[in-house]
Design a protein around this motif. Structure first.
Motif, PDB file in Angstrom:
ATOM      1  N   PHE A  42       4.274  -6.614 -16.698  1.00 44.80           N
ATOM      2  CA  PHE A  42       3.599  -6.623 -15.413  1.00 44.80           C
ATOM      3  C   PHE A  42       2.791  -7.891 -15.207  1.00 44.80           C
ATOM      4  CE2 PHE A  42       4.771  -3.091 -13.057  1.00 44.80           C
ATOM      5  CZ  PHE A  42       5.039  -2.055 -13.910  1.00 44.80           C
ATOM      6  N   GLN A 132       7.065  -5.773   3.771  1.00 44.77           N
ATOM      7  CA  GLN A 132       5.886  -5.965   4.593  1.00 44.77           C
ATOM      8  C   GLN A 132       5.000  -7.108   4.158  1.00 44.77           C
ATOM      9  OE1 GLN A 132       3.672  -2.509   5.935  1.00 44.77           O
ATOM     10  NE2 GLN A 132       5.403  -1.273   5.301  1.00 44.77           N
TER      11      GLN A 132
ATOM     12  N   ILE B  36      17.483  20.846 -16.105  1.00 47.03           N
ATOM     13  CA  ILE B  36      16.216  20.532 -15.460  1.00 47.03           C
ATOM     14  C   ILE B  36      16.100  19.045 -15.241  1.00 47.03           C
ATOM     15  CG2 ILE B  36      13.722  20.581 -15.718  1.00 47.03           C
ATOM     16  CD1 ILE B  36      14.017  23.120 -17.310  1.00 47.03           C
ATOM     17  N   ALA B  37      16.448  18.278 -16.267  1.00 47.53           N
ATOM     18  CA  ALA B  37      16.346  16.830 -16.138  1.00 47.53           C
ATOM     19  C   ALA B  37      17.207  16.338 -14.982  1.00 47.53           C
ATOM     20  CB  ALA B  37      16.776  16.156 -17.438  1.00 47.53           C
ATOM     21  N   PHE B  45      11.120  14.008  -6.856  1.00 45.87           N
ATOM     22  CA  PHE B  45      10.399  12.750  -6.634  1.00 45.87           C
ATOM     23  C   PHE B  45      10.556  12.159  -5.248  1.00 45.87           C
ATOM     24  CE2 PHE B  45       8.249  12.774 -10.266  1.00 45.87           C
ATOM     25  CZ  PHE B  45       8.930  12.542 -11.448  1.00 45.87           C
ATOM     26  N   LEU B  48       8.632  14.253  -2.826  1.00 47.68           N
ATOM     27  CA  LEU B  48       7.198  14.130  -3.048  1.00 47.68           C
ATOM     28  C   LEU B  48       6.674  12.836  -2.444  1.00 47.68           C
ATOM     29  CD1 LEU B  48       4.788  15.426  -4.488  1.00 47.68           C
ATOM     30  CD2 LEU B  48       5.288  14.004  -6.451  1.00 47.68           C
ATOM     31  N   TYR B  49       7.360  11.751  -2.757  1.00 49.78           N
ATOM     32  CA  TYR B  49       6.930  10.467  -2.220  1.00 49.78           C
ATOM     33  C   TYR B  49       7.046  10.440  -0.707  1.00 49.78           C
ATOM     34  CZ  TYR B  49       6.275   7.967  -6.581  1.00 49.78           C
ATOM     35  OH  TYR B  49       5.793   7.515  -7.775  1.00 49.78           O
ATOM     36  N   TYR B  51       6.751  12.875   1.295  1.00 55.40           N
ATOM     37  CA  TYR B  51       5.662  13.655   1.861  1.00 55.40           C
ATOM     38  C   TYR B  51       4.347  12.909   1.791  1.00 55.40           C
ATOM     39  CZ  TYR B  51       2.036  17.170   2.210  1.00 55.40           C
ATOM     40  OH  TYR B  51       0.915  17.846   2.562  1.00 55.40           O
ATOM     41  N   ILE B  52       4.095  12.303   0.626  1.00 52.03           N
ATOM     42  CA  ILE B  52       2.834  11.597   0.455  1.00 52.03           C
ATOM     43  C   ILE B  52       2.683  10.495   1.494  1.00 52.03           C
ATOM     44  CG2 ILE B  52       1.563  10.055  -1.073  1.00 52.03           C
ATOM     45  CD1 ILE B  52       2.740  11.545  -3.394  1.00 52.03           C
ATOM     46  N   TYR B  53       3.774   9.783   1.747  1.00 51.99           N
ATOM     47  CA  TYR B  53       3.680   8.661   2.664  1.00 51.99           C
ATOM     48  C   TYR B  53       4.090   9.029   4.070  1.00 51.99           C
ATOM     49  CZ  TYR B  53       3.106   5.861  -1.516  1.00 51.99           C
ATOM     50  OH  TYR B  53       2.645   5.329  -2.670  1.00 51.99           O
ATOM     51  N   SER B  54       4.127  10.312   4.393  1.00 53.12           N
ATOM     52  CA  SER B  54       4.676  10.701   5.680  1.00 53.12           C
ATOM     53  C   SER B  54       3.800  10.302   6.847  1.00 53.12           C
ATOM     54  CB  SER B  54       4.916  12.215   5.724  1.00 53.12           C
ATOM     55  OG  SER B  54       3.726  12.889   5.374  1.00 53.12           O
ATOM     56  N   TYR B 196       5.115   2.796   5.929  1.00 57.95           N
ATOM     57  CA  TYR B 196       5.139   2.482   4.508  1.00 57.95           C
ATOM     58  C   TYR B 196       6.343   3.094   3.815  1.00 57.95           C
ATOM     59  CZ  TYR B 196       3.038   1.058   0.160  1.00 57.95           C
ATOM     60  OH  TYR B 196       2.775   0.438  -1.016  1.00 57.95           O
ATOM     61  N   PHE B 199      10.536   1.517   3.591  1.00 61.54           N
ATOM     62  CA  PHE B 199      11.231   0.703   2.603  1.00 61.54           C
ATOM     63  C   PHE B 199      11.092   1.279   1.207  1.00 61.54           C
ATOM     64  CE2 PHE B 199       7.583  -1.185   0.573  1.00 61.54           C
ATOM     65  CZ  PHE B 199       6.613  -1.191   1.544  1.00 61.54           C
ATOM     66  N   VAL B 317      11.439   6.982 -20.005  1.00 57.58           N
ATOM     67  CA  VAL B 317      10.508   7.339 -18.931  1.00 57.58           C
ATOM     68  C   VAL B 317       9.739   6.137 -18.413  1.00 57.58           C
ATOM     69  CG1 VAL B 317       8.322   8.489 -18.507  1.00 57.58           C
ATOM     70  CG2 VAL B 317      10.190   9.753 -19.468  1.00 57.58           C
ATOM     71  N   PHE B 318       9.267   5.315 -19.328  1.00 57.05           N
ATOM     72  CA  PHE B 318       8.390   4.237 -18.884  1.00 57.05           C
ATOM     73  C   PHE B 318       9.129   3.191 -18.053  1.00 57.05           C
ATOM     74  CE2 PHE B 318       9.205   0.228 -21.055  1.00 57.05           C
ATOM     75  CZ  PHE B 318      10.200   0.611 -21.933  1.00 57.05           C
ATOM     76  N   ILE B 321       8.819   2.799 -13.534  1.00 60.20           N
ATOM     77  CA  ILE B 321       7.920   1.990 -12.711  1.00 60.20           C
ATOM     78  C   ILE B 321       8.241   0.496 -12.780  1.00 60.20           C
ATOM     79  CG2 ILE B 321       5.520   1.384 -12.292  1.00 60.20           C
ATOM     80  CD1 ILE B 321       4.744   4.165 -13.040  1.00 60.20           C
ATOM     81  N   PRO B 322       8.463  -0.072 -13.963  1.00 62.58           N
ATOM     82  CA  PRO B 322       8.863  -1.485 -13.964  1.00 62.58           C
ATOM     83  C   PRO B 322      10.125  -1.735 -13.138  1.00 62.58           C
ATOM     84  CG  PRO B 322       8.268  -0.822 -16.164  1.00 62.58           C
ATOM     85  CD  PRO B 322       8.243   0.417 -15.331  1.00 62.58           C
TER      86      PRO B 322
END
Lengths: 422, 413
Positions: A42, A132, B36-37, B45, B48-49, B51-54, B196, B199, B317-318, B321-322
């Motif tokens: 990062f 953006q 499940i995986a 996901f 969820l995202y 909804y969060i950014y709705s 938001y 994209f 898992v990690f 995000i990267p």
């Protein structure tokens, strides 16, 4: 009672855990190597403070002295770099679609002529707002360039009418807006992102490592051996967790040193408070990992739970999108993640410089998380691990733990009180 | 023992792609965690995202105005700034410290300051200043606050200029044109409201699909290794194109199982949140065709390193995000060092998100994302080849150890 034995007990659990860590390279990879890799990654991704030289395409339909001057100004701007001059509109829009430019700027025909005749004319910037950040940067730069050019033209006109330079400047630009950046003098979005991202990555590793450490005891059926190393189940858990607490705390504080001392993120409050918060953070996530193992009693499922818990945290903490826009239920959901509370402390001490009272509720929340395994096992007494965590020689010791729990509800109560007061 | 008989029967039967195909399906359904995986991540996901950014856009950002001048002009500006849709003046004060405190308390995201001699300077025809104090740490606020303050002061500035020009004898119409020789318009394409999620969510879908596939296939592989369930494949592995058959059979199983599910999720998501699809759907499908196999082959390569089913989750898992950041949506690609961009191409998600966004959000045609498409096909070729090599080594080793007498009870770490 058996004070001597319980001391040895704790030490022997720690010793056993260190042996396990040495025996399997997985632990070192998960706890040290990958976290460091993430930090480096990062830092590399965000190494450029503000995006510069954003590629744009320009269509010059005027081919005049003025239009060429404007184009030179655009190219000279630090944020913008002209990648190509196109010959028609379609080419310009195509350059945006295929990604070779983030913006397409159109200088209309007859620009100079219209300016000389005092007819209205306008320059249009088509910015790709799917991305953006570059769009906003180019938009702002272009606005600034055209405004500056306009002012220059107005001044020239007034000078030609006989005004003095000073008069001309004032009349052309009577009110000037000066911008001051309260926190980020270098328009640096980077501090903001990095301060959140590094702890997020860290908590992923804390969760995974803890779940693996505890869950593998179940999977490899070494649970009894582990428990018997200590005189008391409680000490078995603490002893097992301590090596990781140390490792991750060091990593966490290193992250903070990196952020605040080397990357220059603003630190207006106390570094000590943030460091303490970081230790709470580490313990809170370890506690969560242990709780997941307790709930699922299976390494695979616990890992699933941990992964599901670790990844959405960035969005829920309301960081990449300001907290203002997030629907209320999602904000409340965010409170169930220790990261949100740690971030609150980190922001309050870092960027905002608020005093300790303000962050105490967050510490309270973190503490609640730290005690989760105990809470959980009290609640699900029968359904906990085969050996009850509170299984002790005599049950009269049990009330002692309830007192600890009550004691830790105090910061939460205080926090709720503060929120209502505000 | 009947177990040996079963194995012998199985061995004789697994000889073709379709056999491997069926076998994979039976494994997928054997272990709950694998199911499940597969489903959880890809399903939860993105929603969820989304909804969060709705709530999409930030409007009416709260700011404070410090008026040290206390004149009609100052109040004029305050009104004008408040009237814009970008900001909402929640605090009017003549004490800068009070405004600062509100800023630190997160009650306002910016401060505009009208200095003490503002009116005087205007009257004396000197240049007057307004100070804007901004919070650049929240990038989306900064843009709005600047706009609000600029628009608000712009009215007065225009009025002054026009009045002055008219005083000099210019007719009003001319004065208005003189005020603004060249105006500038920013058109924000594809996302005019600066939403938001527009994209971010398509990127998250692709990424969630990739991560889910990687982890799930990794788990299946690890699971097989742990319980030594691959022994029935060993005879096939010795065939001429045995390894390729095995891999392709598995691929078909995963593809069929997953792609239908993924398409459903994508449709569901796009319709629930009303995301536009500006390109042609056919282009989207053709573009994404090489994406899924490349992820599956990539998973095969990684699987050869995972010895147990948990390892895949633990080590993958990690990377989510990267990978998200390397796709260039949260942080623009041009700001990422070039060597890192090159490394990012290892992940199919980098190219896939790029093209997917361009086609769906910008209306690009397939020919305009040719580069990304080519990269995906390239990854297919590379990963398949490497996977074949690695798996051949693995099966050879296993076949050898099986033929040795003392090969019973190997405890896997």
């Amino acid at each position: 009672m058996n004070t001597m034995k319980s001391n040895t007990g704790l030490q022997s659990v720690i010793g056993r855990e260190l042996e396990r860590i040495k025996a399997k390279p997985t632990y070192m990879v998960l706890a040290i190597f990958l976290p460091l890799l993430s930090i480096l990654l990062f830092s590399a991704i965000l190494s450029e403070e503000v995006p510069r030289d954003i590629p744009v395409t320009v269509l010059d339909r005027d081919h005049s002295h003025l239009s060429r001057k404007i184009i030179r100004m655009i190219d000279a701007s630090p944020s913008i770099s002209i990648s190509k001059q196109v010959s028609n509109i379609e080419e310009g829009h195509k350059s945006i679609r295929d990604g070779s430019a983030y913006s397409f700027i159109m200088i209309p025909e007859g620009l100079e002529r219209k300016v000389l005749r005092h007819d209205a004319t306008e320059i249009v910037s088509y910015n790709n707002n799917v991305y953006q950040i570059p769009a906003a940067l180019v938009g702002a730069s272009m606005q600034s360039i055209v405004t500056t050019t306009s002012i220059g033209l107005k001044v020239k006109y007034r000078l030609s009418k006989g005004e003095t330079t000073k008069e001309a400047l004032v009349h052309a630009h009577p009110i000037k807006v000066d911008s001051h950046y309260l926190f980020n003098p270098y328009k640096n979005y980077l501090y903001y992102l990095e301060t959140a991202l590094l702890p997020v990555m860290l908590q992923i590793f804390i969760l995974i490592t803890t779940i693996y450490a505890f869950g593998s005891e179940l999977k490899e059926k070494t649970y009894d051996k582990w428990q018997s190393t200590a005189s008391h189940a409680f000490k078995a858990y603490i002893g097992k967790a301590i090596p990781y607490t140390v490792i991750f705390s060091i990593l966490g504080i290193f992250i903070n040193i990196w952020l605040f001392k080397f990357q220059g993120a603003p630190l207006r409050g106390s570094f000590f408070v943030i460091s303490v918060a970081m230790i709470f953070f580490v313990i809170a996530y370890q506690a969560l990992g242990i709780t997941f193992v307790m709930i699922t009693k299976d390494l695979g499922q616990a890992l699933n739970m941990g992964a599901g818990f670790a990844v959405p945290v960035l969005a829920l903490a309301g960081f990449t999108f300001p907290g203002v826009g997030i629907p209320k239920p999602a904000v409340i959901l965010g409170k169930f993640f220790p990261f949100s509370h740690y971030l609150e402390i980190s922001l309050a001490q870092g960027m905002r410089g608020m005093d300790l009272w303000y962050v105490l509720p967050s510490f309270g929340y973190l503490l609640m998380f730290c005690l989760l395994p105990i809470t959980y096992s009290i609640i699900s007494n029968i359904r906990s691990f085969p050996k009850e965590i509170l299984d002790i020689d005599s049950w009269y010791v049990r009330p002692r733990y309830s007192y600890i729990l009550l004691f830790c509800l105090l910061p939460l109560a205080y926090g709720i009180f503060i929120k209502f007061k505000m | 023992m009947s177990k040996e008989n079963d194995q012998k029967n199985r061995e004789s039967r697994i000889r073709s792609i379709s056999d491997v195909f069926c076998r994979e399906y039976s494994i997928i359904f054997k272990d709950n965690t694998i199911i499940i995986a597969f489903f959880a991540a890809a399903l939860i996901f993105p929603f969820l995202y989304g909804y969060i950014y709705s709530n999409e856009v930030v409007r009416e950002v709260p700011i404070a105005i410090v008026d040290l001048d206390n004149s009609a002009l100052g109040r004029d500006i305050t009104r004008n700034i408040d009237a814009t849709e970008f900001v909402n003046v929640v605090l009017k004060t003549n004490n800068f410290e009070e405004a600062k405190k509100a800023f630190y308390n997160d009650e306002v995201k910016g401060i505009a300051l009208i200095p003490k001699d503002f009116r005087k300077k205007i009257m004396r025809q000197e240049q007057a200043h307004i100070s804007a104090y901004l919070d650049v740490s929240y990038f989306l606020y900064y843009k709005q606050v600047m706009k609000g303050i600029r628009y608000g002061t712009g009215f007065l500035s225009a009025k002054l200029q026009i009045n002055n020009l008219m005083l000099k004898g210019n007719p009003k119409e001319l004065a208005m044109r003189l005020r603004d020789p060249i105006s500038h318009v920013n058109k924000y394409l594809f996302n005019p409201a600066s939403g938001y999620s527009l994209f971010l969510i398509p990127a998250i879908i692709i990424l969630a699909l990739q991560q889910t596939l990687l982890i799930a296939i990794g788990m299946i592989g690890g699971f097989s290794r742990e319980e030594r369930r691959f022994t029935d494949l060993i005879p096939l592995s010795k065939d001429r194109f045995g390894i390729e058959t095995i891999l392709l059979g598995k691929t078909l199983a995963y593809l069929s199982f997953f792609v239908i599910f993924a398409t459903m999720v994508a449709f569901l998501l796009f319709s629930t949140f009303n995301y536009p699809v500006r390109g042609s759907l056919i282009d989207v499908f053709i573009f994404l065709t090489p994406f899924f196999p490349s992820v599956i082959f990539f998973a095969f390569v990684l699987t050869s390193f995972f010895k147990s089913k948990e390892n895949s989750i633990m080590f993958l898992v990690f990377s989510g995000i990267p990978c998200l950041f390397l796709t260039g949506v949260s942080w623009p690609k041009i700001a990422i060092p070039e060597w890192l961009q090159a490394i990012a191409l290892i992940f199919p998600s980098t190219s896939a998100v790029d093209g997917f966004l361009k086609i769906t959000q910008m209306g690009a045609s397939l020919s305009e994302v040719y580069q990304q498409w080519a990269v995906l096909w390239g990854l297919n070729v590379i990963y398949f080849t490497v996977a074949v090599v690695l798996w051949r080594m693995f099966f050879r080793k296993e076949a050898e150890s099986l033929s040795q007498p003392a090969s019973s009870d190997k405890k896997t770490p």
